[in-house]
Design a protein around this motif. Sequence first.
Motif, short mmCIF file in Angstrom:
data_model
loop_
_atom_site.label_atom_id
_atom_site.label_comp_id
_atom_site.label_asym_id
_atom_site.label_seq_id
_atom_site.Cartn_x
_atom_site.Cartn_y
_atom_site.Cartn_z
N ASP A 6 0.84 -1.18 0.00
CA ASP A 6 0.00 0.00 0.00
C ASP A 6 0.89 1.25 0.00
OD1 ASP A 6 -2.12 1.68 0.48
OD2 ASP A 6 -2.22 1.24 2.62
N PHE A 7 1.39 1.62 -1.20
CA PHE A 7 2.29 2.78 -1.26
C PHE A 7 2.39 3.24 -2.71
CE2 PHE A 7 4.79 -1.08 -1.74
CZ PHE A 7 5.45 -0.83 -2.94
N LYS A 8 2.97 4.41 -2.92
CA LYS A 8 3.32 4.84 -4.28
C LYS A 8 4.57 5.69 -4.21
CE LYS A 8 1.30 6.94 -8.44
NZ LYS A 8 2.00 6.19 -9.46
N VAL A 9 5.64 5.16 -4.79
CA VAL A 9 6.92 5.89 -4.83
C VAL A 9 7.44 5.81 -6.27
CG1 VAL A 9 7.43 5.36 -2.41
CG2 VAL A 9 8.32 3.86 -4.19
N ALA A 10 8.55 6.53 -6.55
CA ALA A 10 9.03 6.60 -7.94
C ALA A 10 9.66 5.30 -8.39
CB ALA A 10 10.03 7.74 -8.08
N ASP A 11 10.49 4.68 -7.55
CA ASP A 11 11.30 3.56 -8.04
C ASP A 11 11.81 2.74 -6.85
OD1 ASP A 11 13.06 1.83 -9.18
OD2 ASP A 11 14.34 3.37 -10.10
N LEU A 12 11.20 1.58 -6.66
CA LEU A 12 11.57 0.75 -5.50
C LEU A 12 13.02 0.27 -5.54
CD1 LEU A 12 8.61 -1.69 -4.73
CD2 LEU A 12 9.36 0.32 -3.45
N THR A 13 13.60 0.21 -6.75
CA THR A 13 14.99 -0.31 -6.82
C THR A 13 15.98 0.67 -6.20
OG1 THR A 13 15.45 0.63 -8.99
CG2 THR A 13 14.45 -1.59 -8.94
N LEU A 14 15.52 1.89 -5.86
CA LEU A 14 16.41 2.84 -5.19
C LEU A 14 16.53 2.56 -3.68
CD1 LEU A 14 15.13 6.15 -6.85
CD2 LEU A 14 17.25 4.91 -7.39
N ALA A 15 15.80 1.54 -3.22
CA ALA A 15 15.70 1.32 -1.77
C ALA A 15 17.06 1.03 -1.12
CB ALA A 15 14.72 0.19 -1.47
N ALA A 16 17.91 0.27 -1.80
CA ALA A 16 19.20 -0.10 -1.18
C ALA A 16 20.06 1.15 -0.96
CB ALA A 16 19.94 -1.11 -2.06
N ALA A 91 13.18 3.36 0.25
CA ALA A 91 13.66 2.60 1.41
C ALA A 91 12.57 2.47 2.47
CB ALA A 91 14.90 3.27 2.01
N ILE A 92 11.76 3.52 2.62
CA ILE A 92 10.67 3.46 3.61
C ILE A 92 9.58 2.49 3.15
CG2 ILE A 92 8.71 4.89 4.41
CD1 ILE A 92 11.25 5.02 6.14
N ALA A 93 9.28 2.49 1.85
CA ALA A 93 8.26 1.57 1.34
C ALA A 93 8.73 0.12 1.46
CB ALA A 93 7.94 1.90 -0.12
N VAL A 94 10.01 -0.12 1.18
CA VAL A 94 10.56 -1.48 1.23
C VAL A 94 10.75 -1.93 2.67
CG1 VAL A 94 12.66 -2.81 0.75
CG2 VAL A 94 11.59 -1.45 -1.07
N PRO A 100 12.75 -5.00 -2.83
CA PRO A 100 11.87 -4.38 -3.81
C PRO A 100 10.80 -5.34 -4.33
CG PRO A 100 14.13 -3.75 -4.23
CD PRO A 100 14.17 -4.79 -3.14
N GLU A 101 11.13 -6.65 -4.36
CA GLU A 101 10.14 -7.64 -4.83
C GLU A 101 9.11 -7.94 -3.73
OE1 GLU A 101 13.56 -8.27 -4.89
OE2 GLU A 101 13.55 -7.35 -6.88
N ASN A 102 9.53 -7.75 -2.49
CA ASN A 102 8.65 -8.07 -1.36
C ASN A 102 8.69 -6.93 -0.34
OD1 ASN A 102 7.07 -9.33 0.56
ND2 ASN A 102 8.78 -10.51 1.40
N PRO A 103 8.12 -5.77 -0.72
CA PRO A 103 8.21 -4.61 0.18
C PRO A 103 7.43 -4.85 1.47
CG PRO A 103 6.88 -4.10 -1.76
CD PRO A 103 7.40 -5.48 -1.96
N GLN A 104 8.03 -4.44 2.57
CA GLN A 104 7.40 -4.68 3.87
C GLN A 104 7.43 -3.44 4.75
OE1 GLN A 104 8.72 -8.20 5.91
NE2 GLN A 104 9.35 -9.19 4.01
N GLY A 105 7.53 -2.31 4.13
CA GLY A 105 7.75 -1.09 4.91
C GLY A 105 6.47 -0.35 5.26
N VAL A 106 6.60 0.94 5.31
CA VAL A 106 5.52 1.83 5.73
C VAL A 106 4.81 2.36 4.48
CG1 VAL A 106 5.19 4.16 6.67
CG2 VAL A 106 6.60 2.50 7.91
#
Length: 479
Positions: A6-16, A91-94, A100-106
Amino acid sequence: MPQTQDFKVADLTLAAFGRKEITLAEHEMPGLMSVRAEFAATQPLAGARITGSLHMTVQTAVLIETLVALGARVRWASCNIFSTQDHAAAAIAVGPEGTPENPQGVPVFAWKGETLEEYWWCTERALDWGTEEPNMILDDGGDATLLVHKGAEYERAGAAPDPSTADSEEFQVILELLNRSLKEDTTRFSRIAESVKGVTEETTTGVHRLYEMQREGTLAFPAINVNDSVTKSKFDNKYGCRHSLIDGINRATDVLIGGKTAVVCGYGDVGKGCAESLRGQGARVIVTEVDPICALQAAMDGYQVTTLEDVIATGDIFVTATGCKDVITADQMSRMKHQAIVGNIGHFDNEIDMAGLAARTDVRRENIKPQVDVWEFDGGKKIIILSEGRLLNLGNATGHPSFVMSNSFANQVLAQIELYTKPEQYPIGVYTLPKQLDEKVARLHLDALGVKLTELSKEQASYLGVAIEGPYKPEHYRY
Ligand code: NAI
């Protein structure tokens, strides 16, 4: 952290990348991290459902994870269309345990470069807890609070707002949202207003709105004015802007500031930091003010104080830091010198009359790069406008550095704990944190800077009429 998609961000691959910067920031945020350590075991925010509307930066990521570590559930949006750092949002979404494949964040709804429609959609999503309602708000500039109050107001009146009556493009977007909402659910914002135990507000402009609502008797829940903790406004607003103003100007234009004439409109906390940073680069700084006290301060700090009209044709760099509106008009921009730089560091984009500029027929906009535009007048004269008149330190750079935000956000967390755990002490009204907590926040940052405090003797303390452990100053002391 809760499992969620439940989120919307630009690009989950930036999480690391975001996670690495969050880890670096944690070290530079000793106050916030020690509040996290102090309260982790007792979980004072257990059961709190916090909707946050505050620039989604790396430092804010540390704030969000602190709230979660103290037991809160959190949903977040940014409070400006340009201020999100996409790697921090990812990073917050993940989340620290997700991928990024299994986001568990906020649940976070924020990306750099939102449209106004997207911005208010994000705020709405941060307030949307499904079958529950948020019970706390953490605001910066008051947009989440405004949406709840306006929504509840129209629901009470039972009349859908008419977007064509809006006096600005942004307000039109808000009215369209509320119009839609009222058709779907006639008590949605009223339920939220009822459920919220309180809001903690980050900035001068948001606090101004809160006191206005208190005066008008429309404030729906208690509020803590975090801005006016001394360890917030006298640090973030001043030293934060001293750092991030020139960061924004440099990244946007890379113009040499030394030797230029820089005009700072407003000599409050933000203006003081801005003037000092420009002077530090060797600029000749000129200040404009409406308040005789702040004007006198600027003069005694060695700045020329005059009107904007006096310097409109000669200034090289113009910065608004007033929290006021129409400080630089379109007509004044048309009279600036070729390649003058114009930017705002105040909370809202109405300090510089961008709508008036856009409405003129003798000027065209050319985009140079994201958040940097040249406006060319007939005849070839150009001026450079940063972040479309929105706060340039977060639009063109990355905002304040971690250490100063550690002060602001330690205050935010303590304020959330106060309102959430002691509702009986805070009937509807606007409060500041007790001075002990302000001094505590300062104390938490001393070791990191190698500061050694002097301790009062018993005799000295009784001579001054204070306790050895503080508070050291009366409420009216101004620092
Ligand atoms: P402040 O109230 O301490 O200072 C504003 C000053 O502007 C006052 O001294 C006032 O007399 C002066 N002023 C008002 N209208 C004016 C006009 N037309 N011309 C010249 N001077 C005028 O407020 P503070 O804390 O300095 O905040 C200013 C703005 O910056 C607010 O919108 C606040 O929310 C925002 N802010 C932005 C930050 C950022 O990172 N970009 C950080 C902190 C605050």
